[in-house]
Motif scaffolding. Sequence first.
Motif, PDB file in Angstrom:
ATOM      1  N   THR A  72       0.853  -1.183   0.000  1.00 33.20           N
ATOM      2  CA  THR A  72       0.000   0.000   0.000  1.00 33.20           C
ATOM      3  C   THR A  72       0.888   1.232   0.000  1.00 33.20           C
ATOM      4  OG1 THR A  72      -1.728  -1.144   1.254  1.00 33.20           O
ATOM      5  CG2 THR A  72      -1.781   1.259   1.279  1.00 33.20           C
ATOM      6  N   VAL A  73       0.535   2.210  -0.799  1.00 33.86           N
ATOM      7  CA  VAL A  73       1.239   3.486  -0.733  1.00 33.86           C
ATOM      8  C   VAL A  73       0.374   4.446   0.073  1.00 33.86           C
ATOM      9  CG1 VAL A  73       0.282   4.286  -2.945  1.00 33.86           C
ATOM     10  CG2 VAL A  73       2.364   5.341  -2.038  1.00 33.86           C
ATOM     11  N   LEU A  74       1.017   5.142   1.007  1.00 33.62           N
ATOM     12  CA  LEU A  74       0.314   6.128   1.825  1.00 33.62           C
ATOM     13  C   LEU A  74       0.745   7.517   1.395  1.00 33.62           C
ATOM     14  CD1 LEU A  74       0.543   4.785   5.506  1.00 33.62           C
ATOM     15  CD2 LEU A  74      -1.348   4.549   3.908  1.00 33.62           C
ATOM     16  N   PHE A  75      -0.230   8.386   1.177  1.00 34.90           N
ATOM     17  CA  PHE A  75       0.037   9.795   0.924  1.00 34.90           C
ATOM     18  C   PHE A  75      -0.487  10.588   2.113  1.00 34.90           C
ATOM     19  CE2 PHE A  75      -0.344   8.050  -3.415  1.00 34.90           C
ATOM     20  CZ  PHE A  75       0.937   8.357  -3.870  1.00 34.90           C
ATOM     21  N   GLN A  76       0.421  11.242   2.781  1.00 37.40           N
ATOM     22  CA  GLN A  76       0.062  11.987   3.991  1.00 37.40           C
ATOM     23  C   GLN A  76       0.206  13.476   3.694  1.00 37.40           C
ATOM     24  OE1 GLN A  76       2.673  11.539   7.577  1.00 37.40           O
ATOM     25  NE2 GLN A  76       0.763  10.968   8.594  1.00 37.40           N
ATOM     26  N   LEU A  77      -0.910  14.174   3.676  1.00 37.42           N
ATOM     27  CA  LEU A  77      -0.903  15.611   3.405  1.00 37.42           C
ATOM     28  C   LEU A  77      -1.197  16.347   4.701  1.00 37.42           C
ATOM     29  CD1 LEU A  77      -0.644  17.775   1.167  1.00 37.42           C
ATOM     30  CD2 LEU A  77      -3.138  17.662   0.916  1.00 37.42           C
ATOM     31  N   LEU A  78      -0.274  17.217   5.077  1.00 33.11           N
ATOM     32  CA  LEU A  78      -0.394  17.953   6.341  1.00 33.11           C
ATOM     33  C   LEU A  78      -0.459  19.437   6.043  1.00 33.11           C
ATOM     34  CD1 LEU A  78      -0.231  18.046   9.493  1.00 33.11           C
ATOM     35  CD2 LEU A  78       2.261  18.055   9.251  1.00 33.11           C
ATOM     36  N   PHE A  79      -1.484  20.087   6.564  1.00 30.15           N
ATOM     37  CA  PHE A  79      -1.578  21.546   6.503  1.00 30.15           C
ATOM     38  C   PHE A  79      -1.127  22.062   7.859  1.00 30.15           C
ATOM     39  CE2 PHE A  79      -4.372  25.446   6.906  1.00 30.15           C
ATOM     40  CZ  PHE A  79      -3.570  26.232   6.100  1.00 30.15           C
ATOM     41  N   HIS A  80      -0.045  22.829   7.871  1.00 29.97           N
ATOM     42  CA  HIS A  80       0.562  23.237   9.142  1.00 29.97           C
ATOM     43  C   HIS A  80       0.829  24.735   9.134  1.00 29.97           C
ATOM     44  CE1 HIS A  80       4.484  22.961   6.914  1.00 29.97           C
ATOM     45  NE2 HIS A  80       3.856  21.971   6.316  1.00 29.97           N
ATOM     46  N   PRO A  81      -0.234  25.544   9.183  1.00 27.60           N
ATOM     47  CA  PRO A  81      -0.076  26.995   9.053  1.00 27.60           C
ATOM     48  C   PRO A  81       0.843  27.585  10.121  1.00 27.60           C
ATOM     49  CG  PRO A  81      -2.268  26.425   9.869  1.00 27.60           C
ATOM     50  CD  PRO A  81      -1.626  25.155   9.424  1.00 27.60           C
ATOM     51  N   LEU A  82       1.873  28.306   9.671  1.00 26.72           N
ATOM     52  CA  LEU A  82       2.820  29.035  10.529  1.00 26.72           C
ATOM     53  C   LEU A  82       3.648  28.111  11.413  1.00 26.72           C
ATOM     54  CD1 LEU A  82       0.563  32.090  11.502  1.00 26.72           C
ATOM     55  CD2 LEU A  82       2.311  31.953   9.700  1.00 26.72           C
ATOM     56  N   ILE A  83       3.708  26.834  11.058  1.00 30.74           N
ATOM     57  CA  ILE A  83       4.512  25.876  11.818  1.00 30.74           C
ATOM     58  C   ILE A  83       5.514  25.226  10.870  1.00 30.74           C
ATOM     59  CG2 ILE A  83       4.478  23.703  13.117  1.00 30.74           C
ATOM     60  CD1 ILE A  83       1.724  24.404  14.121  1.00 30.74           C
ATOM     61  N   ASP A  84       6.772  25.183  11.297  1.00 27.23           N
ATOM     62  CA  ASP A  84       7.777  24.432  10.550  1.00 27.23           C
ATOM     63  C   ASP A  84       7.839  23.032  11.130  1.00 27.23           C
ATOM     64  OD1 ASP A  84       8.507  26.483   8.798  1.00 27.23           O
ATOM     65  OD2 ASP A  84       9.794  27.391  10.314  1.00 27.23           O
ATOM     66  N   VAL A  85       7.630  22.058  10.312  1.00 32.50           N
ATOM     67  CA  VAL A  85       7.448  20.687  10.776  1.00 32.50           C
ATOM     68  C   VAL A  85       8.642  19.819  10.401  1.00 32.50           C
ATOM     69  CG1 VAL A  85       6.034  18.618  10.489  1.00 32.50           C
ATOM     70  CG2 VAL A  85       4.939  20.845  10.644  1.00 32.50           C
ATOM     71  N   VAL A  86       9.093  19.036  11.360  1.00 29.50           N
ATOM     72  CA  VAL A  86      10.111  18.013  11.090  1.00 29.50           C
ATOM     73  C   VAL A  86       9.442  16.656  11.239  1.00 29.50           C
ATOM     74  CG1 VAL A  86      12.260  16.971  11.859  1.00 29.50           C
ATOM     75  CG2 VAL A  86      12.011  19.462  11.885  1.00 29.50           C
TER      76      VAL A  86
END
Length: 297
Positions: free
Chosen positions: A208-222
Amino acid sequence: MATGDCVFCGCQVRSQGEHALPRWLFRRWEGQGPFTILVNGEPAAKRDGGTERDELPRVTLPVCGSRDPMDCNGWLNSTFEVAGKPQVRAVLDHLQPIEGAAVAAFVRWVVKTVLLYAHPLAQYSEIGHMGVKGSVLEVPGSALTVMRRTGEFPEDLTLWMAVVDPAGPSVGSPVVDRVCLPRIIRADGGVSDSSSATVGLSLPDGRTVLFQLLFHPLIDVVNPFESSGWATRLWPDPPAALDIAAHPVLGAEGRRELTSWFFVGGAEIGIQRGERWPDGPTGRALRAVEQGGVFPS
Ligand SMILES: [Zn+2]
């Protein structure tokens, strides 16, 4: 049936609306489940309580069509489907490597598709609770209006891809601490919340391929899964080449970890104009995690 104002231009939609997953995709994958849809890390439950499904739920969204002045459906088609469809077939149907402009077209198609699929106004044929506030990708409507005008995706959207084999061996627990994406109180007093959606599609080899889309307004994500090589960031800055057949494969445990490496809310952070989070001790801890050798390579 999805009626209402077009999510891109705001006009009254007269047609039945856009299918968030295009019909050609459904035809290709008819009966080839299981499929998985996760919202903020949680499996989107079907009405019967199950989570895996053999059929992708039909999803429609109010998007105006060729009988309307802006024809946003036609714009979606010419902007994303025409360039993306051959690449989607190559990658997801034939596990072929792609590079350069083909990767960009593939990635833009995936971002567009998950964005529409998890839109708050999406109407699902099968899933009971989706479409409820708090369980969808909460990208502001104004950002989609800008997207329609410029062709550019909203800022602070990140897409990762991972490949999982639910029957494969466990890869352990690469995430030591879940990352809190706090509620951001902006300088203007408004609130920005992060949200995410993960769509899993079956591959012809049973993985299975997973596509993870994250909306992270004004946050820098690691994302520790990206740091450790288990997930590939596709957007922004798509990779020069993409070879899904050669991608590291997570087992069932890794898949569970991947979909729960962050959680949304739990803290309120006030930031000034021009600032972003993380900027304090938590941010330093995140960077330490990123640089540490605690993840499998
Ligand atoms: Zn429109």
